[in-house]
Structures are given as C-alpha cells and as structure tokens.
Design a protein around this motif. Structure first.
Motif, mmCIF file in Angstrom:
data_model
loop_
_atom_site.group_PDB
_atom_site.id
_atom_site.type_symbol
_atom_site.label_atom_id
_atom_site.label_comp_id
_atom_site.label_asym_id
_atom_site.label_seq_id
_atom_site.Cartn_x
_atom_site.Cartn_y
_atom_site.Cartn_z
ATOM 1 N N ASP A 13 56.274 38.655 51.177
ATOM 2 C CA ASP A 13 57.430 38.372 51.304
ATOM 3 C C ASP A 13 58.084 38.033 52.731
ATOM 4 O OD1 ASP A 13 58.523 39.271 48.648
ATOM 5 O OD2 ASP A 13 57.398 41.079 49.015
ATOM 6 N N SER A 101 49.505 35.605 43.768
ATOM 7 C CA SER A 101 50.349 36.706 43.984
ATOM 8 C C SER A 101 49.989 37.930 43.220
ATOM 9 C CB SER A 101 51.920 36.088 43.441
ATOM 10 O OG SER A 101 52.385 35.271 44.196
ATOM 11 N N TYR A 105 49.572 41.439 45.153
ATOM 12 C CA TYR A 105 50.761 42.533 44.810
ATOM 13 C C TYR A 105 50.145 43.747 43.804
ATOM 14 C CZ TYR A 105 54.233 40.005 47.380
ATOM 15 O OH TYR A 105 55.064 39.410 48.238
ATOM 16 N N GLN A 106 49.628 43.352 42.859
ATOM 17 C CA GLN A 106 49.200 44.305 41.988
ATOM 18 C C GLN A 106 47.584 44.266 42.096
ATOM 19 O OE1 GLN A 106 51.030 41.470 40.483
ATOM 20 N NE2 GLN A 106 52.541 42.835 40.977
ATOM 21 N N GLY A 109 48.407 45.825 46.604
ATOM 22 C CA GLY A 109 49.524 46.718 46.631
ATOM 23 C C GLY A 109 49.872 47.620 45.636
ATOM 24 N N LEU A 156 60.497 44.815 44.265
ATOM 25 C CA LEU A 156 59.232 44.784 45.199
ATOM 26 C C LEU A 156 59.628 44.706 46.448
ATOM 27 C CD1 LEU A 156 56.998 42.429 43.216
ATOM 28 C CD2 LEU A 156 56.922 44.907 43.283
ATOM 29 N N HIS A 164 53.661 46.402 51.484
ATOM 30 C CA HIS A 164 53.629 45.425 51.969
ATOM 31 C C HIS A 164 52.497 45.051 53.007
ATOM 32 C CE1 HIS A 164 57.427 43.990 50.383
ATOM 33 N NE2 HIS A 164 57.988 45.185 50.685
ATOM 34 N N VAL A 167 49.642 44.556 50.664
ATOM 35 C CA VAL A 167 49.648 43.215 50.248
ATOM 36 C C VAL A 167 49.395 42.138 51.078
ATOM 37 C CG1 VAL A 167 51.353 41.351 49.353
ATOM 38 C CG2 VAL A 167 51.493 43.536 48.525
#
Length: 210
Positions: A13, A101, A105-106, A109, A156, A164, A167
């Motif tokens: 991000d 992503s 992220y999943q 993160g 998010l 973050h 991630v």
C-alpha cells in the motif's frame, strides 16, 4: 492472431500501483500499442460488487478465509470475462493487482499461509499467470506515510502497522519465489520517474514477447 501479453502491477500500500499502472497504460496508448487497463478486485460489474464488500470499512467481522475466498471469486470472474478475451484478441492487458496480492495480503498479512491461499486461487485461475509482473518496491513504513492523508481509507488501509509489515515480508518471499516473472522497479523515486522507469520495462517486455 498473436496471443496477448498480460502484465500485472504489485506492491505494498502506498507504492503507487494505480497511479503508475494507469500512467504506463496511457504511455502505451500514446505509442500506438493496443492495450487495455483493468484492476483487481474489480474490473467488471460482478467483481466490482465483490470489491465493495471486501473493502467496506463497516465489514470488520469478515473472517480471513472469507476474505481470501471473495478475492478468488472476484479474480475468477474478472479473468474469464475481461482478461482472457482481451488476451485472445492479441491485446496487452495492464492490471493493477492479481494473484500475488492475495498471497501477500491474505497469505501473510492474515497468516493463512502462502501455499493455502495459492491453492484457493489456483482453483480460480487454473494456473493462468501473468506474462510478467512489475513489482513496485517500497518499504511498508514509507507506504503508510503516503496513505496517511488519504480522505478515504478502506478496510485494509486501516489495518495495523504489523499487518502491513507482514504483507511487505510476504511480498519479499513472493518476489523471490517467482523471480523469473518479477521485474523490480524502485517506487521511492518521484512518481514521474517511476512511471518512466516502469514504462521502459513494460516496453521491453512487449518487445521480447513480440
């Protein structure tokens, strides 16, 4: 008819994925290249509706696996309805985010694990991967500074610094795991310079695939 070229943009991000990918797309158009621009989650009506659910700040009760499955569902519809037809027509597809992503992220993160999230997504995409991925390299701390003043922060964006950082660590692992596909671009420079550098890389990819 030549098969198209699928180029995705990834990064933490605040790395400027949307700004840079749209900037590159406009430069490709200016060069007379037959390209389309799209994004994930979204890009087509059904996927945009799923995007609203995923990113709505009110949906704080969403389970991590539900989130991962929603992303995969959105990705599947986007792929079959928009991406593959464009590639079959010989176009260059520029996409803001794809499967990496979800892995970051999943997988990292949300601590579901890269392999578990890959399994969910591989069912959705049936092994269909980008030609190349432009990875916009930026530290999590710098990225968060950049998004700090956004008027609207999605679900998010509002996550903790630890999320973050996780991630970011996930992306580093993914870049290493898929290094043949990854093209690294320094995202700490001015936006104009990042767009310029990314465009140069994309044009090289198109040339190499031609």
């Amino acid at each position: 008819m030549n098969k198209g070229i699928f180029i995705t943009f990834e990064g933490p991000d605040g790395s400027g994925k949307t700004t840079v990918s749209t900037g590159v797309y406009k430069k490709l158009q200016a060069n007379g290249i037959d390209a389309i621009y799209t994004r994930e989650p979204g890009g087509i009506e059904i996927a945009e509706e799923i995007r609203k659910i995923i990113l709505d700040p009110k949906n704080t009760a969403m389970d991590a696996k539900t989130e991962a499955l929603l992303y995969a569902a959105s990705r599947r519809q986007h792929l079959v309805e928009k991406v593959k037809p464009a590639l079959d027509a010989g176009k260059v597809v520029i996409c803001d985010r794809f499967v990496d992503s979800s892995l970051a992220y999943q997988g990292c993160g949300r601590h579901l694990g890269i392999d578990a999230v890959w399994a969910i997504n591989n069912f959705a995409i049936e092994g269909f991967m980008p030609t190349k991925t432009i990875y916009l390299d930026l530290s999590a701390e710098e990225g968060l500074k950049r998004i700090e003043n956004r008027e609207f922060k999605d679900r998010l964006d509002q996550e903790t610094i630890q999320f973050h950082l996780d991630v970011q660590a996930g992306y580093k692992e993914i870049v290493e795991r898929f290094k043949e596909r990854m093209v690294i671009v320094d995202a700490s420079l001015s936006v104009e310079q990042v767009i310029e550098n990314a465009t140069k890389k994309v044009l090289e990819i198109i040339h190499d695939q031609g």
